[in-house]
Write an enzyme that holds these catalytic residues in place. Structure first.
Site, mmCIF file in Angstrom:
data_model
loop_
_atom_site.group_PDB
_atom_site.id
_atom_site.type_symbol
_atom_site.label_atom_id
_atom_site.label_comp_id
_atom_site.label_asym_id
_atom_site.label_seq_id
_atom_site.Cartn_x
_atom_site.Cartn_y
_atom_site.Cartn_z
ATOM 1 C CD GLU A 241 -2.618 2.906 -5.733
ATOM 2 O OE1 GLU A 241 -1.579 2.444 -5.130
ATOM 3 O OE2 GLU A 241 -3.947 1.992 -5.905
ATOM 4 N NE ARG B 247 -4.392 -1.353 -0.226
ATOM 5 C CZ ARG B 247 -3.805 -2.239 -0.467
ATOM 6 N NH1 ARG B 247 -3.334 -2.968 -1.356
ATOM 7 N NH2 ARG B 247 -5.554 -3.378 -0.625
ATOM 8 C CG HIS C 36 -2.287 -1.532 -6.994
ATOM 9 N ND1 HIS C 36 -2.280 -0.726 -6.210
ATOM 10 C CD2 HIS C 36 -2.570 -2.685 -6.642
ATOM 11 C CE1 HIS C 36 -2.695 -1.085 -5.472
ATOM 12 N NE2 HIS C 36 -2.575 -2.803 -5.534
#
Length: 314
Positions: free
Chosen positions: A259, A230, A280
């Site tokens: 994000e 994270r 990601h």
């Protein structure tokens, strides 16, 4: 009785979602972000399927029919779990699906950074090799993987899977976790002795910015920091400064604090040879996404059958 099921951000999962084994009305949307959209699209729905859609207390209060939030991920920080529990909403997540894809991404970042693969490839495209007086040049330091030390922060299933791969490569492995296990070391040892550090902990108030300027200064100047967990685990401003100052050797990030970074992000916008940022996707091998999609449906079906599985407690 027919159940209304809504997938709010279907675009976030590139896999087949099979049909449910119970009477249902199914609706999916590519993406959903605003509270107004969430409330409108979940009216009358008993089951919400989400990946990164924020499910906050104020939103949940407007959804009296909602009984299940099925998260298409392991992390559930997008859900206000205390509010969900108070409202009688069950939250379930995905487990043990990324046992290959995340470790392989970590190893890929480790090789790319330790061996300076990206900056050397970019230098060739710039024409630097054409201009070289020798058959090679040494603009960026290269370090061996074998014989180096990997520090793992968060020694759960993913951490252990990465450890096995690292040991197979001839690395020494050090691990830290907040839950006691045999053979673990303290965080200070990880920071000071590791050549590569990789993060695998959830984002909580206790772990937010757990790696900041103070921790970065304790690392080796040649050390690499990898984060596929994270974005909020690391103070991004402190990291960027450490990379510019040479406090650490490099960083490989698959996550950032916000994000998508619609308003920009200092790591994404930086042009540094010792920084790699990917969008990601460490979790997103084709194989892993299909395992995830199948388990997502399994979770929903188990709940409807009165046997909920993979329940996340508040």
């Amino acid at each position: 009785m027919t159940k209304k099921v809504v997938f709010l951000d279907r675009e976030s999962l590139d896999a087949t979602v099979r049909e449910f084994n119970f009477p249902h009305e199914y609706k999916e949307y590519e993406s959903t972000w605003t509270p107004e959209e969430i409330v409108e699209r979940l009216q009358g729905a008993e089951i919400a399927m989400i990946n990164k859609v924020p499910m906050r207390a104020d939103t949940l209060k407007q959804l009296p029919d909602l009984k299940l939030i099925a998260v298409a991920a392991t992390g559930t920080d997008v859900v206000d779990k205390a509010a969900a529990k108070a409202q009688g909403i069950t939250v379930v997540n995905i487990r043990n699906y990324a046992f290959n894809t995340v470790p392989e991404h970590v190893v890929g970042l480790m090789f790319a950074l330790r061996r300076a693969i990206v900056p050397y490839a970019n230098s060739v495209r710039r024409g630097d090799w054409n201009k070289s007086k020798q058959f090679c040049y040494f603009d960026y330091p290269i370090y061996d993987i074998a014989g180096s030390t990997l520090g793992i922060i968060g020694y759960g299933a993913l951490g252990k899977s990465i450890a096995k791969r690292a040991e197979a490569l001839g690395m020494k492995v050090l691990a830290f976790d907040v839950f006691p296990q045999d053979g673990l070391v303290d965080l200070e040892t990880i920071l000071t002795q590791s050549d590569v550090i990789t993060l695998h902990v959830p984002l909580t108030p206790d772990t937010k910015n757990m790696i900041g300027a103070e921790q970065l200064k304790k690392m080796k100047r040649s050390a690499i920091l990898i984060n596929t967990a994270r974005g909020g685990l690391v103070d991004e401003a402190a990291l960027l400064q450490a990379l510019k100052d040479g406090t650490i050797g490099g960083a490989g990030f698959d996550v950032v604090a916000q994000e998508p970074p619609k308003d920009g992000n200092i790591l994404c916008d930086a042009d540094l040879p010792n920084l790699i940022v990917t969008p990601h996707v460490a979790w997103a091998s084709k194989e892993a996404m299909q395992i995830l999609a199948d388990q997502l449906v399994d979770n929903v079906e188990a709940f409807v059958a009165g046997k909920p599985q993979n329940v996340v407690e508040a």
